[in-house]
Design a protein around this motif. Structure first.
Motif, PDB file in Angstrom:
ATOM      1  N   ALA A 196      62.973 -15.971   8.418  1.00  0.00           N
ATOM      2  CA  ALA A 196      63.491 -17.243   8.922  1.00  0.00           C
ATOM      3  C   ALA A 196      62.442 -17.877   9.831  1.00  0.00           C
ATOM      4  N   VAL A 197      62.157 -19.136   9.604  1.00  0.00           N
ATOM      5  CA  VAL A 197      61.197 -19.863  10.446  1.00  0.00           C
ATOM      6  C   VAL A 197      61.897 -21.080  11.039  1.00  0.00           C
ATOM      7  N   TYR A 198      61.606 -21.351  12.305  1.00  0.00           N
ATOM      8  CA  TYR A 198      62.342 -22.361  13.067  1.00  0.00           C
ATOM      9  C   TYR A 198      61.416 -23.400  13.673  1.00  0.00           C
ATOM     10  N   HIS A 199      61.928 -24.620  13.765  1.00  0.00           N
ATOM     11  CA  HIS A 199      61.252 -25.700  14.477  1.00  0.00           C
ATOM     12  C   HIS A 199      62.204 -26.193  15.558  1.00  0.00           C
ATOM     13  N   ASN A 200      61.854 -25.913  16.814  1.00  0.00           N
ATOM     14  CA  ASN A 200      62.649 -26.355  17.974  1.00  0.00           C
ATOM     15  C   ASN A 200      64.078 -25.804  17.961  1.00  0.00           C
ATOM     16  N   VAL A 201      64.239 -24.546  17.551  1.00  0.00           N
ATOM     17  CA  VAL A 201      65.563 -23.921  17.497  1.00  0.00           C
ATOM     18  C   VAL A 201      65.427 -22.456  17.914  1.00  0.00           C
ATOM     19  N   SER A 202      66.456 -21.926  18.562  1.00  0.00           N
ATOM     20  CA  SER A 202      66.471 -20.527  18.997  1.00  0.00           C
ATOM     21  C   SER A 202      66.568 -19.559  17.814  1.00  0.00           C
ATOM     22  N   THR A 203      65.886 -18.432  17.927  1.00  0.00           N
ATOM     23  CA  THR A 203      65.952 -17.383  16.902  1.00  0.00           C
ATOM     24  C   THR A 203      67.344 -16.778  16.773  1.00  0.00           C
ATOM     25  N   ARG A 204      68.190 -16.996  17.767  1.00  0.00           N
ATOM     26  CA  ARG A 204      69.520 -16.382  17.768  1.00  0.00           C
ATOM     27  C   ARG A 204      70.411 -16.882  16.631  1.00  0.00           C
ATOM     28  N   PHE A 205      69.946 -17.889  15.886  1.00  0.00           N
ATOM     29  CA  PHE A 205      70.735 -18.386  14.761  1.00  0.00           C
ATOM     30  C   PHE A 205      70.481 -17.609  13.471  1.00  0.00           C
ATOM     31  N   THR A 206      69.535 -16.676  13.457  1.00  0.00           N
ATOM     32  CA  THR A 206      69.321 -15.886  12.247  1.00  0.00           C
ATOM     33  C   THR A 206      70.489 -14.916  12.108  1.00  0.00           C
ATOM     34  N   ASP A 207      71.493 -15.363  11.369  1.00  0.00           N
ATOM     35  CA  ASP A 207      72.776 -14.660  11.303  1.00  0.00           C
ATOM     36  C   ASP A 207      73.540 -15.240  10.112  1.00  0.00           C
ATOM     37  N   GLY A 208      74.158 -14.366   9.331  1.00  0.00           N
ATOM     38  CA  GLY A 208      74.856 -14.826   8.141  1.00  0.00           C
ATOM     39  C   GLY A 208      75.944 -15.834   8.428  1.00  0.00           C
ATOM     40  N   GLY A 209      76.713 -15.609   9.510  1.00  0.00           N
ATOM     41  CA  GLY A 209      77.771 -16.546   9.869  1.00  0.00           C
ATOM     42  C   GLY A 209      77.216 -17.901  10.251  1.00  0.00           C
ATOM     43  N   GLN A 210      76.136 -17.898  11.053  1.00  0.00           N
ATOM     44  CA  GLN A 210      75.525 -19.148  11.498  1.00  0.00           C
ATOM     45  C   GLN A 210      74.847 -19.904  10.355  1.00  0.00           C
ATOM     46  N   PHE A 211      74.424 -19.174   9.323  1.00  0.00           N
ATOM     47  CA  PHE A 211      73.766 -19.806   8.172  1.00  0.00           C
ATOM     48  C   PHE A 211      74.759 -20.206   7.083  1.00  0.00           C
ATOM     49  N   GLY A 212      76.054 -20.094   7.389  1.00  0.00           N
ATOM     50  CA  GLY A 212      77.062 -20.542   6.438  1.00  0.00           C
ATOM     51  C   GLY A 212      77.412 -19.546   5.356  1.00  0.00           C
ATOM     52  N   LEU A 213      77.043 -18.272   5.552  1.00  0.00           N
ATOM     53  CA  LEU A 213      77.305 -17.261   4.534  1.00  0.00           C
ATOM     54  C   LEU A 213      78.640 -16.551   4.747  1.00  0.00           C
ATOM     55  N   GLY A 214      79.334 -16.856   5.850  1.00  0.00           N
ATOM     56  CA  GLY A 214      80.596 -16.179   6.132  1.00  0.00           C
ATOM     57  C   GLY A 214      80.400 -14.739   6.538  1.00  0.00           C
ATOM     58  N   GLY A 215      79.351 -14.452   7.295  1.00  0.00           N
ATOM     59  CA  GLY A 215      79.039 -13.073   7.703  1.00  0.00           C
ATOM     60  C   GLY A 215      77.849 -12.540   6.933  1.00  0.00           C
ATOM     61  N   GLU A 216      77.467 -11.322   7.268  1.00  0.00           N
ATOM     62  CA  GLU A 216      76.291 -10.736   6.621  1.00  0.00           C
ATOM     63  C   GLU A 216      76.462  -9.234   6.495  1.00  0.00           C
ATOM     64  N   LEU A 217      75.894  -8.684   5.448  1.00  0.00           N
ATOM     65  CA  LEU A 217      75.820  -7.231   5.317  1.00  0.00           C
ATOM     66  C   LEU A 217      74.686  -6.715   6.185  1.00  0.00           C
ATOM     67  N   ALA A 218      73.591  -7.461   6.220  1.00  0.00           N
ATOM     68  CA  ALA A 218      72.390  -7.063   6.953  1.00  0.00           C
ATOM     69  C   ALA A 218      71.466  -8.268   7.007  1.00  0.00           C
ATOM     70  N   ILE A 219      70.392  -8.136   7.796  1.00  0.00           N
ATOM     71  CA  ILE A 219      69.322  -9.139   7.776  1.00  0.00           C
ATOM     72  C   ILE A 219      68.076  -8.428   7.260  1.00  0.00           C
ATOM     73  N   SER A 220      67.708  -8.734   6.041  1.00  0.00           N
ATOM     74  CA  SER A 220      66.635  -8.005   5.373  1.00  0.00           C
ATOM     75  C   SER A 220      65.263  -8.584   5.715  1.00  0.00           C
ATOM     76  N   THR A 221      64.328  -7.704   6.042  1.00  0.00           N
ATOM     77  CA  THR A 221      62.939  -8.131   6.212  1.00  0.00           C
ATOM     78  C   THR A 221      62.107  -7.742   4.988  1.00  0.00           C
ATOM     79  N   ASP A 222      62.774  -7.203   3.969  1.00  0.00           N
ATOM     80  CA  ASP A 222      62.126  -6.988   2.669  1.00  0.00           C
ATOM     81  C   ASP A 222      62.104  -8.302   1.904  1.00  0.00           C
ATOM     82  N   LYS A 223      61.292  -8.353   0.845  1.00  0.00           N
ATOM     83  CA  LYS A 223      61.247  -9.563   0.015  1.00  0.00           C
ATOM     84  C   LYS A 223      61.986  -9.363  -1.312  1.00  0.00           C
ATOM     85  N   LEU A 224      62.373  -8.151  -1.597  1.00  0.00           N
ATOM     86  CA  LEU A 224      63.196  -7.840  -2.764  1.00  0.00           C
ATOM     87  C   LEU A 224      64.453  -7.141  -2.279  1.00  0.00           C
TER      88      LEU A 224
END
Length: 398
Positions: free
Chosen positions: A345-373
């Motif tokens: 996740a890359v941000y312009h003038n926004v807090s990193t605290r929004f990297t979250d499934g709920g905040q991104f409109g996904l209705g929650g998250e299983l995890a936050i993956s730093t893998d690309k696959l």
């Protein structure tokens, strides 16, 4: 046990879970209090993740309700093709099968992550940490009650009460079918899981997030974003760890002095590189190890860079691949930064605290993956699926 639950069955279980958790709120709080009293470590992040309060319970309920209201992620057609011989070829989303979630100290994972995997049609295995055992067992019991209420086997959600040696043995030689593993915790847990697992692992949870202050930054925004990202939840993987200040920033010395004062007021320890070594109220780092470290504590590292390109290079060298921010009023520099930084996740003038499934409109998250696959960043309902090819014909041969 049936290998497939239709969408009505899955939604009914999730709605019953939401009702049960609300009804049994006091039971959850009382049991969690016992886990907290038994915890004898000094890890602030671990304690914060272990604690369940009314706000966390409200979050569990909301997540379950939102998931129950979302469209079925299974059976969605991704591709359709009619062969010249007349056969119909299509590709549709399908469950992984059995998902193992290994996690530390976070009872809410027992609800939120498991619910996403369940809604995606997967059988769930849960392996929580010993520090949250009592809380986890109570919540798993609610899963079983909800499943039974709808005449569905309890085997859809299983808690593995394993020690470290038993967990290692299970990862190396699973005693049942295992299709995907998601470790939710620190780097040691992730390394342990990757070392011993014999099926795919989604790497999740490591932050070490950076923020770069460009010379054309609005310093009021920069101050607000840094304080929010660093101090609102130190145990979160989306918390801020590093701040890079451009050498050409106007009023740089005054801003850094004010920033340090604000952070100190919130009990944050300030580390600096050699460019800021003489700054009052700070400690100079002795090597580059601190640039790699995810603090998960009231601690931050501030350094200087000479350009956006240097900031990008530093982030791509030391960052965790999770989240990164540029603070600037110059769109072209923001675009360069966001396109070049290798983070989920890359941000312009926004807090990193929004990297979250709920905040991104996904209705929650299983995890936050730093893998690309196979999916990067927050893994929501629609990402916890694989696919299957459906081919229909009338006796065609090749």
């Amino acid at each position: 046990m049936s290998l497939y639950l239709d969408i009505a069955q899955r939604n009914a279980v999730l709605n019953t879970m939401a009702q049960l958790i609300n009804t049994e709120r006091n039971t959850i709080l009382e049991v969690n209090k016992r886990d907290l009293e038994a915890y004898n470590g000094d890890d602030l992040a671990m304690y914060d993740r272990l604690k369940v309060d009314d706000a966390k319970i409200d979050g569990m309920i909301l997540s379950l309700q939102q998931l129950a209201g979302q469209e079925d992620p299974l059976g969605l057609e991704r591709f359709n093709f009619t062969h010249e011989n007349g056969m119909q070829v299509s590709n549709k989303t399908a469950p992984f099968g059995t998902v193992l979630i290994i996690y530390e100290s976070r009872p809410d994972v027992t609800i939120e992550a498991a619910a996403i995997a369940f809604k995606s049609g997967n059988k769930i295995l849960l392996k929580g940490g010993k520090e949250s055992l009592q809380s986890n067992l109570v919540l798993v019991n609610f899963w079983h009650k909800s499943l039974e209420q709808h005449s569905i086997s309890k085997d859809w959600v299983t808690y593995l009460e394993f020690n470290r040696e038993q967990t290692q043995a299970f990862l190396e030689k699973p005693t049942q079918k295992l299709d995907l593993i998601v470790p939710r915790g620190g780097e040691k847990l992730i390394a342990f899981t990757k070392k011993h697992a014999t099926c795919p692992v989604i790497v999740s949870g490591r932050g070490n997030n950076f923020l770069y202050i460009h010379p054309k930054a609005d310093l009021k925004k920069a101050m607000s974003i840094i304080l929010n990202a660093k101090t609102t939840k130190i145990s979160a993987c989306n918390a801020l760890d590093k701040v890079l200040v451009d050498r050409e920033l106007p009023n740089k010395e005054a801003f850094i002095k004010d920033l340090i004062a604000e952070l100190k007021a919130k009990k944050v320890e300030i580390l600096v590189d050699n460019s800021l070594a003489k700054t009052e109220g700070t400690s100079e780092i002795t090597g580059e190890e601190s640039w790699f470290e995810e603090f998960l504590d009231y601690k931050i590292l501030i350094g200087e860079v000479g350009s956006t390109e240097e900031a990008i290079e530093k982030i791509n060298t030391y960052g965790g691949g999770h989240s990164a921010v540029i603070v600037t009023e110059e769109e072209q520099e923001a675009d360069l930064f966001m396109n070049s930084v290798d983070s989920a996740a890359v941000y312009h003038n926004v807090s990193t605290r929004f990297t979250d499934g709920g905040q991104f409109g996904l209705g929650g998250e299983l995890a936050i993956s730093t893998d690309k696959l196979h999916q990067r960043g927050p893994i929501g309902l629609q990402h916890l699926v694989t696919n299957k090819w459906y081919v229909k014909g009338d006796g065609q041969i090749r």
